[in-house]
Each structure stands twice: as C-alpha cells, then as structure tokens.
Scaffold this motif. Structure first.
Motif, PDB file in Angstrom:
ATOM      1  N   ASN A  98       0.556  -0.771  -0.181  1.00 34.91           N
ATOM      2  CA  ASN A  98       0.020  -0.332   0.029  1.00 34.91           C
ATOM      3  C   ASN A  98       0.729   1.334  -0.146  1.00 34.91           C
ATOM      4  O   ASN A  98       0.628   2.329  -0.883  1.00 34.91           O
ATOM      5  N   THR A  99       1.677   0.971   0.683  1.00 39.33           N
ATOM      6  CA  THR A  99       2.509   2.331   0.657  1.00 39.33           C
ATOM      7  C   THR A  99       4.072   2.153   1.122  1.00 39.33           C
ATOM      8  O   THR A  99       3.921   1.574   2.155  1.00 39.33           O
ATOM      9  N   ASN A 100       5.270   2.840   1.276  1.00 42.81           N
ATOM     10  CA  ASN A 100       6.540   3.209   1.765  1.00 42.81           C
ATOM     11  C   ASN A 100       6.558   3.473   3.091  1.00 42.81           C
ATOM     12  O   ASN A 100       5.773   3.742   3.280  1.00 42.81           O
ATOM     13  N   GLY A 111       3.239   8.709   2.335  1.00 41.05           N
ATOM     14  CA  GLY A 111       2.151   8.684   2.247  1.00 41.05           C
ATOM     15  C   GLY A 111       1.532   9.914   3.589  1.00 41.05           C
ATOM     16  O   GLY A 111       1.984   9.971   4.658  1.00 41.05           O
ATOM     17  N   LEU A 124      -1.372   7.998  -1.348  1.00 40.60           N
ATOM     18  CA  LEU A 124      -0.281   6.763  -0.704  1.00 40.60           C
ATOM     19  C   LEU A 124       0.768   6.280  -2.126  1.00 40.60           C
ATOM     20  O   LEU A 124       0.567   7.125  -2.600  1.00 40.60           O
ATOM     21  N   HIS A 125       1.610   5.743  -1.661  1.00 43.17           N
ATOM     22  CA  HIS A 125       2.990   5.431  -2.876  1.00 43.17           C
ATOM     23  C   HIS A 125       2.737   3.585  -2.972  1.00 43.17           C
ATOM     24  O   HIS A 125       4.152   3.562  -2.386  1.00 43.17           O
ATOM     25  N   PRO A 126       1.692   3.439  -3.306  1.00 45.66           N
ATOM     26  CA  PRO A 126       1.908   1.736  -3.971  1.00 45.66           C
ATOM     27  C   PRO A 126       2.818   1.005  -4.995  1.00 45.66           C
ATOM     28  O   PRO A 126       2.294   3.029  -5.931  1.00 45.66           O
ATOM     29  N   GLY A 183       2.097   9.552  -7.478  1.00 43.25           N
ATOM     30  CA  GLY A 183       1.788   7.929  -6.327  1.00 43.25           C
ATOM     31  C   GLY A 183       0.210   8.430  -6.587  1.00 43.25           C
ATOM     32  O   GLY A 183      -1.240   8.405  -7.965  1.00 43.25           O
ATOM     33  N   SER A 217      -9.640   2.714  -1.635  1.00 48.74           N
ATOM     34  CA  SER A 217      -7.703   3.028  -2.167  1.00 48.74           C
ATOM     35  C   SER A 217      -7.101   1.978  -2.408  1.00 48.74           C
ATOM     36  O   SER A 217      -5.619   1.793  -2.986  1.00 48.74           O
ATOM     37  N   CYS A 263       9.130   8.856  -6.908  1.00 54.50           N
ATOM     38  CA  CYS A 263       8.438   9.097  -6.491  1.00 54.50           C
ATOM     39  C   CYS A 263       9.268  10.080  -5.419  1.00 54.50           C
ATOM     40  O   CYS A 263      10.405   9.896  -5.286  1.00 54.50           O
TER      41      CYS A 263
END
Length: 678
Positions: free
Chosen positions: A22-24, A28, A123-125, A184, A199, A284
């Motif tokens: 989902n994110t790092n 996010g 978020l940053h997926p 993102g 999301s 990113c």
C-alpha cells in the motif's frame, strides 16, 4: 477521550501502513474531517486531522496527527498568491492549528483539507506509481480504471496540487481517486471504511492489471555472467567489499549501512536493462529523497574478483561525485541550500546485492527498502510501457527544496556516537553488556558478540533490535569464528568503527594447582582472543580509512600481583601490552587503542558467577555474597566498582573528547594504590 473520528483514522492508517503493497515506510498520509467541541466556546468546531510531517502510517498514533480548524485552512484559498509563491502557504498552516495543534503539518495538508471529502488517503503503492511513471500513464489510467480514477499530471506537492485535486473531485463526481503523475495515488470517501476500500481497490486493480498485461521480461533479457552468486558466496563477497563500499558512501560524512540480497535486487541486476533504468533514477519524491537521484552501479559481472571490483568501485565513485556536483551546479541558484554531499546512498553489485546507507541503521535500511520499491515500480512501468520518471529539474527542486531543508534543520542533534558501528565481545553479561548498553544509548549501533548466541540475541532485542543491536556468536579463541563475527558485523551495519575486547574467563588457582591446560585456556580466550579480534578488525578499519577505536578491558591485575591467579593476571598483562603495541602501530591509520583496568566487578559478571567469585572469596576467607563489599573496602574511595562505571570510562575513551589520546590505560578500581600506573 479520543474522538471517534480520530480513532477510526488511526485504525485505518495503521492497516494501510502495515502492508508494504500500500505504501512505503513513512510515505503517504491520511486524514479525516469531523467535529469536536471547542474548549473555549463550548461550541462544535469542524476540524481536519491529518498525519503530520515525518510520521509513519503503520505506527501512527494520535500524537502524530496535525489538527487544524477547517474553516481557517479553507480560508487560505482567498489569500493564495499563486504557484510561484505557494511555499509561503505552509507557514499559514500554523495559524490554522486547533489548540496546540499536535504534530507539524506536512506539505500535503492542503490536499487533505481542500478536497471535499470527509476522508482522504494519499499513498505510494508500487503498483500505482508504476502507472504514474509509465510514459503513457494517462492513457493507462483510463484503460485500467475507466472514469473511477482521474489522471493528474505531475505537480510538486503543495498548495496548488491540493487545489488541483479538489477541482478534479468537484468536476468528476463519479471518481473515487486519482493517479498523481510520477508520484502516487490519492483516494477519498465519505466514511473511513469507504476511503480505505477505494484506496485498496485502486492499488489492487493496478497490481492485477500489471500482472496480467506485463511483457515477460520487463528488464530485458538475462545478462550472461550477471546472475546471482550462490548465497554463501555472495554474502562472503559482500563482506569483503563492505569496507571499501562504506568508504565510498562516507567520503563526505560517516554513514551506517545495510545490505540486502533480496531476489528483487538480484533479478534486476541480472538483466540487460538495469544500467539504463538505474541511470534514470527514482521518481516518487519519497523514494529519491532517501535514495538520491540515482544509485552507483558496478559495471562488472558477478564473478569479478574482489580486488578488481574494489578498484572499479573507486573509479566509479570519483565519476559519481563529479556527476552529482554537475547535477547540483546545473540547477542550483542563489537561494538553494548548500550541496549536502556527493556520495551515493545506494550501491548495487551484480550477483551480490544492494548496499544502502544513511545517518543511522533505520535510515539505511529504509533507503534500501525504497530502492526495492523503485525497482518494483520500474518493473511495472517497463512491463506495460516505458519507465518515464519526473525530470531531473523537478527532482532537484524537491531534493533542495527550502521546505525540505527546513525539515532537516528541525531534526534532533545527533548523539555523540551517531554513525559509529561497534563490536563488543563477551557482551551478553556484566561489563560487556553495560558497555554495549552505553554505546547504544549514545547513538552507536552494536554487534553483541558472545559465546552464547541465545543470550547475545536476547540482549540485542533488549537494546532495541536490529536497527540498534544484533546478537552474534563469537568464540574469540577461534580464528575462523572471529572472522565470521567481523563479517556479520559488516553485513549488519555496513562497517566497523569501534571494537571492545572484553570477552574473558578466569581460573582462580595457585601456581602449583594451575595446569598447562588452564594456562592455555586462559591465554587462548583473552591474550590470543583479543589479538585475533584486533587483527581482523584492523583490516576492515584500515580499508575504510575512517579511523576507529580498539578498546581493551584489561584489569588492575595487569599491574598488581595477587595470590592464586597467575594465569589470569599474566594474560591481563599480555592484553595491557597489546594496547601499547597496537597504539604505536595503528596510529598512522588514525586508529586509537586504549585500555581500562577495572577492579573486581562482581555484579552481573559471568566470570564471577561461574566459580571465580567463590574461589576468590575462599582465598580471602569471606562469604561469596560479601565479595563486592570486600573489594570496596580495600580501595581508597571505599566504593564497589559496577559494570556501569567501566562503561562510563569506555564511552569517555571512544568519544571525541579524548580524540587525541591513544595507548592509555584508565584505572576504574575506586583507587587501588598497588595498581597505580607508574
């Protein structure tokens, strides 16, 4: 009592942040809008709760939220001076805070406050950024999501981006979120559950599309000779290269490192397109702020010799520094912050793995995790299209952003031993454990080396786990075991700066009772053991070129003659002279060698609890439980020496305050006149 809206926000944030798809880490932000009672007026007030600057969603707590009055935040739209001055708006957030405001508002606060939705997730997926960095990302967005997700061209995070997304939300009532070009995703909902569901739908839909439609070899054909070495071989090579690699990463300032031979990295480096893609860098902002704009990549096959690889890495480092300086010079202006250093944060070795560096172990580890994210992003973008990260100028505008510089200036001052990497032998109990604890408390990372691996690992966990300390097995009398312990330390933390020779044992016997086996055992562990540790560590210290410290825990017995301990005292005298010999030899490499001479340290001691204490008590005709008090009464100060007293001396000797001291023995014995140094 926690507001229910806040409780839901925290729960949602933790769920989203706990899953790396989902994110790092620390990437996010999430938000919720709701009402609470103004304690001044007693009336309800509409508020925005949003993750503050620098926090992590997976571990977010209420204290990590910024709390703003929504009416005041939205009123800022009327005073917005335009995109050229949008950075000025960040200071305005402070005037929108409710009460004490909680955490510092992040640059993304406008996005959350201006979008007309009760709940927003940014978020940053990897899957979303793969679409965001594809050359035809806008077309892919329409193909994959239809009208439910809207493409937003790249714009640097800030007030204008918040206005842009608010307008998109207003003009596209059917949309549940958007893909932010090069960056993102953002999704929203009228309930916390709806926002989270939206999301996850965007993330999963993107991932499924990439998996189903990606071409078979997104990184190109396999490169002959660049495949992964066998596990043991690549870790051995990584350890052999580590001192040189740390020297490269630390040319401007010392760094702590992290090594990973994750399959994702090895696969990337084993294929033909990795040089092109690595040169393009990450996209990113969260990625390249931690990994720098691009890595340093060794352009040699996996079976290249260690010596050839070292020589080539040094050449590549010189070129990397020149290239980074040129990048800075191309884009810096009179208002730009000073260059922060030209060394790489990520170094990639085909067949071996990835070496990542930062100001501490967590930063180094997270930098590596971010580059793993970047590789996944490249795979997805190349599989569907062509990887097209944001351009160099935009990267510079973020890397050397005044707001980013201000964030860095707010960071706490580093602790005295920050970036220092230590190995302490015999560290699972007594003096060794106390020294390790003090080193960790002062900012160092520590390898807890002990004959008892289980206890060493327990102590490491007690000190905070692998970002602070690791437990390793070490029989210091075995040359191969010592080499393995040094290699484990190098792989765990990226280098070595500080060695404490503390491992020991003691046999309390008279001359006639002491056997040759007793003598050999005593000398193998302490005299030979400290020699082996110092010799093996010195090789890494010299190769790093960063100086260092070697510290011996000797004893007052190295100069004081007492009854019934000939083997112990003789080997302590050996250690004491090793200090002088190594100080003279290693000084040209800026490696300081010093010693500590404690009196008997009873509390927490593995030596005393294993029979030495009982024997010494018998020698002196006292009860074993009274041994500490007995030792105290024979000193000038009448104080018992504790492990922490020795640890205090150890910290003093390796700190910058004694940077010009080497070859010294410091007594920590509460004053034993017979052991005064002459």
């Amino acid at each position: 009592m926690t507001n229910p809206t806040v409780a839901d926000l925290i729960t949602r944030s933790n769920r989203l942040g706990a899953d790396p798809k989902n994110t790092n880490y620390a990437g996010g932000n999430t938000s919720a809008k709701g009402v609470d009672t103004d304690p001044v007026t007693g009336e309800e007030v509409e508020l925005l709760w949003v993750k503050g600057s620098g926090g992590d969603l997976g571990t977010l707590k209420e204290t990590g939220l910024a709390t703003l009055r929504l009416d005041r935040m939205r009123a800022m739209v009327g005073t917005y001076p335009g995109v050229e001055r949008e950075d000025e708006m960040v200071a305005g957030f402070d005037y929108c805070l409710h009460g004490k405001g909680g955490a510092a508002p992040s640059i993304d606060t406008a996005m959350h406050g201006l979008v007309d939705a009760a709940h927003v997730d940014h978020l940053h997926p990897d899957s979303g950024i793969a679409i965001a960095t594809a050359a035809d990302g806008e077309e892919l967005t329409r193909t994959i999501f239809g009208e439910k997700v809207v493409w937003v061209p790249w714009r640097r995070p800030g007030f204008q981006l918040g206005l842009d997304i608010a307008e998109i939300k207003e003009k596209n009532p059917q949309a549940i979120g958007c893909i932010l070009g090069g960056h993102g995703i953002t999704a929203w909902g009228e309930t916390s559950e709806e926002s989270e569901k939206n999301s996850l739908w965007i993330i999963d839909t993107a991932a499924e599309y990439v998996e189903k439609h990606s071409r078979p070899e997104p990184f190109g054909p396999a490169l002959d000779g660049y495949g992964a070495l066998p596990s043991a071989e690549r870790r051995a090579k990584a350890a052999a290269l580590m001192p040189t690699i740390r020297a490269i990463a630390s040319a401007d300032r010392p760094q702590v490192g992290h090594f990973t031979d994750d399959d994702v990295v090895l696969d990337f480096l084993g294929h033909a397109e990795h040089p092109r893609l690595a040169e393009m860098g990450t996209s990113c902002p969260d990625h390249f702020l931690r990994t720098k704009v691009k890595p340093l990549v060794l352009d040699m096959p996996a079976d290249a010799s260690v010596e050839d690889a070292k020589a080539r890495l040094l050449e590549l480092h010189e070129a990397y520094r020149a290239d980074y300086q040129a990048y800075y010079d191309r884009h810096a202006d009179a208002d730009s912050p000073a260059i922060r250093g030209a060394d790489p944060a990520i170094i990639l070795i085909p067949g071996v793995g990835m070496f990542s560096f930062g100001k501490d172990k967590q930063t180094a580890r997270v930098a590596g995790e971010f580059y793993l994210n970047a590789i996944n992003v490249m795979r997805g973008a190349e599989g569907l299209s062509t990887y097209a990260p944001i351009d160099e100028r935009e990267k510079f505008r973020i890397e050397y952003w005044a707001l980013e510089e201000a964030k860095l200036q707010r960071m706490p001052k580093p602790k005295p031993l920050a970036t220092r990497i230590a190995l302490v032998t015999g560290a699972a109990s007594g003096i060794g454990k106390a020294i390790a604890a003090r080193l960790v408390a002062e900012g160092a990372v520590v390898a807890i080396a002990d004959l008892n691996l289980e206890k060493a690992q327990e102590v490491a966990a007690e000190f905070g786990g692998p970002d602070k300390a690791v437990g390793i097995a070490a029989d210091v009398s075995d040359e191969n075991a010592v080499q393995a312990a040094i290699e484990e330390t190098l792989l765990a933390f990226g280098g070595l700066d500080l060695v404490v020779n503390n491992a020991g044992l003691s046999l309390s016997k008279s001359l006639l009772e002491t056997t040759a086996r007793d003598w050999d055992l005593q000398h193998d562990v302490m005299a030979k053991g400290s020699f082996l540790v110092s010799k093996t560590a010195a090789k890494a210290l010299i190769e790093q070129g960063l100086g260092g410290d070697i510290l011996y825990i000797s004893s007052k017995n190295s100069v004081f003659a007492g009854p019934n301990n000939i083997a112990y005292s003789a080997t302590k005298a050996d250690q004491a002279h090793q200090v002088r010999l190594l100080a003279a030899e290693l000084g040209e490499h800026q490696i300081r060698v010093n010693g500590i001479n404690p009196d008997g340290v009873v509390q927490g001691s593995g030596i005393f609890s294993s029979g030495w204490g009982a024997n010494r008590a018998k020698t002196y005709g006292i009860e074993e439980k009274d041994l500490g008090r007995f030792y105290a009464q024979r000193t000038i100060l009448k104080r018992e020496v504790l492990p922490e007293n020795v640890a205090n001396a150890a910290f003093a000797l390796v700190s910058s305050d004694l940077s010009h001291t080497t070859g010294l023995h410091v007594p920590v014995d509460a004053g034993v006149a017979a052991a005064f140094l002459r």
